[in-house]
Scaffold this motif. Structure first.
Motif, PDB file in Angstrom:
ATOM      1  N   ALA A   1       0.803  -1.219   0.000  1.00  0.00           N
ATOM      2  CA  ALA A   1       0.000   0.000   0.000  1.00  0.00           C
ATOM      3  C   ALA A   1       0.840   1.274   0.000  1.00  0.00           C
ATOM      4  N   LEU A   2       2.162   1.166   0.099  1.00  0.00           N
ATOM      5  CA  LEU A   2       2.996   2.364   0.125  1.00  0.00           C
ATOM      6  C   LEU A   2       2.890   3.140  -1.180  1.00  0.00           C
ATOM      7  N   ASP A   3       3.031   4.450  -1.076  1.00  0.00           N
ATOM      8  CA  ASP A   3       3.003   5.297  -2.260  1.00  0.00           C
ATOM      9  C   ASP A   3       4.117   4.891  -3.225  1.00  0.00           C
ATOM     10  N   ALA A   4       3.837   5.014  -4.513  1.00  0.00           N
ATOM     11  CA  ALA A   4       4.805   4.597  -5.517  1.00  0.00           C
ATOM     12  C   ALA A   4       6.097   5.400  -5.457  1.00  0.00           C
ATOM     13  N   SER A   5       6.078   6.576  -4.833  1.00  0.00           N
ATOM     14  CA  SER A   5       7.294   7.388  -4.730  1.00  0.00           C
ATOM     15  C   SER A   5       8.276   6.842  -3.698  1.00  0.00           C
ATOM     16  N   VAL A   6       7.847   5.898  -2.870  1.00  0.00           N
ATOM     17  CA  VAL A   6       8.735   5.281  -1.880  1.00  0.00           C
ATOM     18  C   VAL A   6       9.452   4.117  -2.550  1.00  0.00           C
ATOM     19  N   GLU A   7      10.765   4.249  -2.688  1.00  0.00           N
ATOM     20  CA  GLU A   7      11.578   3.219  -3.334  1.00  0.00           C
ATOM     21  C   GLU A   7      12.230   2.268  -2.335  1.00  0.00           C
ATOM     22  N   GLN A   8      12.498   2.760  -1.122  1.00  0.00           N
ATOM     23  CA  GLN A   8      13.194   1.952  -0.124  1.00  0.00           C
ATOM     24  C   GLN A   8      12.626   2.255   1.253  1.00  0.00           C
ATOM     25  N   VAL A   9      12.687   1.249   2.121  1.00  0.00           N
ATOM     26  CA  VAL A   9      12.419   1.426   3.550  1.00  0.00           C
ATOM     27  C   VAL A   9      13.655   0.929   4.278  1.00  0.00           C
ATOM     28  N   VAL A  10      14.432   1.859   4.831  1.00  0.00           N
ATOM     29  CA  VAL A  10      15.669   1.519   5.538  1.00  0.00           C
ATOM     30  C   VAL A  10      15.323   1.163   6.979  1.00  0.00           C
ATOM     31  N   LEU A  11      15.840   0.049   7.458  1.00  0.00           N
ATOM     32  CA  LEU A  11      15.604  -0.440   8.815  1.00  0.00           C
ATOM     33  C   LEU A  11      16.888  -0.288   9.616  1.00  0.00           C
ATOM     34  N   ALA A  12      16.840   0.515  10.666  1.00  0.00           N
ATOM     35  CA  ALA A  12      18.054   0.859  11.413  1.00  0.00           C
ATOM     36  C   ALA A  12      17.880   0.586  12.895  1.00  0.00           C
ATOM     37  N   ALA A  13      19.018   0.513  13.586  1.00  0.00           N
ATOM     38  CA  ALA A  13      19.054   0.361  15.042  1.00  0.00           C
ATOM     39  C   ALA A  13      19.955   1.444  15.614  1.00  0.00           C
ATOM     40  N   SER A  14      19.581   1.972  16.767  1.00  0.00           N
ATOM     41  CA  SER A  14      20.420   2.949  17.466  1.00  0.00           C
ATOM     42  C   SER A  14      20.566   2.522  18.921  1.00  0.00           C
ATOM     43  N   SER A  15      21.731   2.803  19.498  1.00  0.00           N
ATOM     44  CA  SER A  15      22.007   2.426  20.887  1.00  0.00           C
ATOM     45  C   SER A  15      21.968   3.666  21.769  1.00  0.00           C
ATOM     46  N   ASP A  16      21.599   3.452  23.016  1.00  0.00           N
ATOM     47  CA  ASP A  16      21.442   4.554  23.958  1.00  0.00           C
ATOM     48  C   ASP A  16      22.483   4.428  25.068  1.00  0.00           C
TER      49      ASP A  16
END
Length: 281
Positions: free
Chosen positions: A87-102
């Motif tokens: 269902a994502l808009d066609a203008s979205v080419e990538q979904v980057v999945l990241a992790a950050s530490s605290d």
């Protein structure tokens, strides 16, 4: 069937709604880990600051990408993000999945991995799993993987690229406007004073879509594989034929080599022997 991913490998996805789950082992001295997602357009940058899904902005305005609550999974902890790719808009080419530490680097995080599930299957086996290992030990943010379009379908790639500049540095690299004050807070000694301290900080740290992005640097940093931006290099290397500092060659495989013997001085009394008759004219 679960695909065990290696860094740089990719796998096609049959599921059009997926759940990406970060999994790690907590303990004394181990920092907390947060998942985040960035929706990127064709140029590899966010379309607006609303395309950054993280702890202070847990849901995209479309509702198609959202963070889920953290859970205890046996002795491990998990943090997850869910995305409806179909269902994502066609203008979205990538979904980057990241992790950050605290509060500490990923060098201190044990058993970090990302697991990708079919969101429609409540208790199914993961579609893919990737063990995320820091490269330098100084990373405070890591791109674990990416979901990307290929024609009418989607694929998942295992990435494992780290950033020593934390979540702020990661967001800035993809076009998010971050206030200098907030960036300084995240790099300070008190991690609780960063973006997690007050949800209203999102307004100043991540301005609305109408904010102007800062001008690009005069000499942009080199782009790594897959088009991801990298933090700036610590020193600029000389270019195109400038003389380099002289250094002794390194021995093969690291073994030390014996010192070269000094050449003997020439004998001043040395004379060539007389030539034989075959050389006489």
């Amino acid at each position: 069937m679960t695909h065990a991913m290696l860094k740089g490998s990719n796998v096609p996805l049959d599921a059009m709604a997926v759940r990406a789950v970060l999994h790690w082992s907590p303990g004394p001295g181990i920092p907390d880990v947060d998942v985040s997602a960035l929706l990127l357009g064709a140029e590899g940058r966010v379309r607006s600051d609303e395309d950054f899904i993280f702890y202070n902005q847990p849901r995209h305005p479309s509702g198609l990408v959202r963070r889920l609550p953290k859970k205890q999974a046996g002795e491990a902890l998990t943090d997850a993000v869910e995305a409806d790719l179909a269902a994502l808009d066609a203008s979205v080419e990538q979904v980057v999945l990241a992790a950050s530490s605290d509060g500490a680097t990923f060098q201190h995080v044990n058993d970090l991995r990302i697991l990708l599930y079919d969101a429609a299957a409540a208790d199914g086996e993961p579609l893919a799993v990737f063990d995320v290992r820091p490269e330098t030990g100084e990373e405070t943010a890591i791109i674990c993987g990416e979901l990307y379009r290929r024609g009418d379908s989607w694929k998942f790639r295992a990435v494992g690229q780290g950033y020593p500049t934390g979540l702020v540095g990661l967001a800035t690299a993809f076009g998010i406007s971050v206030d200098d004050t907030e960036a300084a807070d995240e790099s300070g000694t008190d991690p609780s004073a960063d973006l997690t301290a007050d949800p209203s900080a999102v307004t100043s740290a991540l301005p609305g879509p109408s904010a102007q992005l800062p001008p690009p640097p005069a000499q942009p940093p080199a782009q790594p594989a897959y088009g991801y931006p990298q933090p700036p290099l610590p020193a600029v290397q000389p270019t195109y034929g400038y003389p380099q500092p002289v250094s002794s060659p390194q021995p093969a495989y690291g073994y030390p080599q014996p010192a070269a013997a000094a050449a003997p001085a020439p004998d001043p009394n040395f004379r060539l022997p007389p030539m034989g008759p075959q050389f006489a004219r």
